[in-house]
Design a protein around this motif. Sequence first.
Motif, short mmCIF file in Angstrom:
data_model
loop_
_atom_site.label_atom_id
_atom_site.label_comp_id
_atom_site.label_asym_id
_atom_site.label_seq_id
_atom_site.Cartn_x
_atom_site.Cartn_y
_atom_site.Cartn_z
N MET A 257 0.83 -1.19 0.00
CA MET A 257 0.00 0.00 0.00
C MET A 257 0.87 1.25 0.00
N SER A 258 0.51 2.16 -0.86
CA SER A 258 1.27 3.41 -0.90
C SER A 258 0.48 4.50 -0.19
N ASN A 259 1.19 5.39 0.45
CA ASN A 259 0.56 6.53 1.11
C ASN A 259 0.45 7.67 0.11
N ARG A 260 -0.57 8.50 0.29
CA ARG A 260 -0.78 9.66 -0.59
C ARG A 260 -1.14 10.86 0.27
N VAL A 261 -0.92 12.04 -0.27
CA VAL A 261 -1.27 13.27 0.42
C VAL A 261 -2.71 13.64 0.07
N VAL A 262 -3.53 13.83 1.10
CA VAL A 262 -4.93 14.22 0.94
C VAL A 262 -5.20 15.37 1.90
N GLU A 263 -5.62 16.49 1.36
CA GLU A 263 -5.89 17.70 2.14
C GLU A 263 -4.69 18.06 3.03
N GLY A 264 -3.49 17.89 2.48
CA GLY A 264 -2.28 18.29 3.18
C GLY A 264 -1.73 17.29 4.17
N ARG A 265 -2.34 16.12 4.27
CA ARG A 265 -1.88 15.09 5.21
C ARG A 265 -1.61 13.79 4.48
N MET A 266 -0.58 13.08 4.92
CA MET A 266 -0.26 11.78 4.36
C MET A 266 -1.24 10.75 4.93
N VAL A 267 -1.89 9.98 4.05
CA VAL A 267 -2.87 8.99 4.49
C VAL A 267 -2.56 7.62 3.88
N THR A 268 -2.93 6.58 4.60
CA THR A 268 -2.86 5.20 4.11
C THR A 268 -4.19 4.88 3.42
N ALA A 269 -4.27 3.73 2.77
CA ALA A 269 -5.51 3.30 2.14
C ALA A 269 -6.63 3.14 3.17
N ASP A 270 -6.31 2.58 4.34
CA ASP A 270 -7.31 2.45 5.40
C ASP A 270 -7.84 3.80 5.85
N ARG A 271 -6.95 4.77 6.01
CA ARG A 271 -7.36 6.10 6.46
C ARG A 271 -8.17 6.81 5.37
N LEU A 272 -7.80 6.64 4.10
CA LEU A 272 -8.57 7.23 3.01
C LEU A 272 -9.98 6.66 2.99
N ALA A 273 -10.10 5.35 3.12
CA ALA A 273 -11.42 4.71 3.17
C ALA A 273 -12.22 5.22 4.37
N GLU A 274 -11.55 5.43 5.49
CA GLU A 274 -12.23 5.96 6.68
C GLU A 274 -12.73 7.39 6.43
N LEU A 275 -11.96 8.21 5.74
CA LEU A 275 -12.40 9.57 5.41
C LEU A 275 -13.65 9.54 4.53
N ILE A 276 -13.74 8.58 3.62
CA ILE A 276 -14.88 8.46 2.71
C ILE A 276 -16.09 7.87 3.42
N GLU A 277 -15.86 6.79 4.15
CA GLU A 277 -16.93 6.00 4.77
C GLU A 277 -17.41 6.58 6.10
N GLY A 278 -16.52 7.20 6.84
CA GLY A 278 -16.89 7.70 8.16
C GLY A 278 -16.48 6.78 9.29
N GLU A 279 -16.07 5.57 8.95
CA GLU A 279 -15.56 4.63 9.94
C GLU A 279 -14.53 3.72 9.30
N ARG A 280 -13.71 3.10 10.12
CA ARG A 280 -12.60 2.26 9.65
C ARG A 280 -13.13 1.04 8.88
N PRO A 281 -12.59 0.75 7.69
CA PRO A 281 -13.04 -0.43 6.93
C PRO A 281 -12.42 -1.71 7.49
#
Length: 74
Positions: A1-25
């Motif tokens: 899994m690669s990390n990416r910058v989202v809204e100025g913060r480095m996120v993992t795939a799990d964290r990105l999914a959590e931002l979309i879903e509202g809870e941890r996948p």
Amino acid sequence: MSNRVVEGRMVTADRLAELIEGERPMESEAIEDADRECPDCGGNVLQVGYMPSVTEFVTGYKCQDCAWSDDDRD
């Protein structure tokens, strides 16, 4: 899994999914470029596949620059 910058913060795939879903996948796949522009700000959109439950697989989309997000649920 690669990390990416989202809204100025480095996120993992799990964290990105959590931002979309509202809870941890339960599980998530690698982050990819979505080949689309954000409808709110015109920024780059990322996509991530994830399982919010044992019976569902969702592809979520999140802008790298603003709070916009969406998923492929009907």
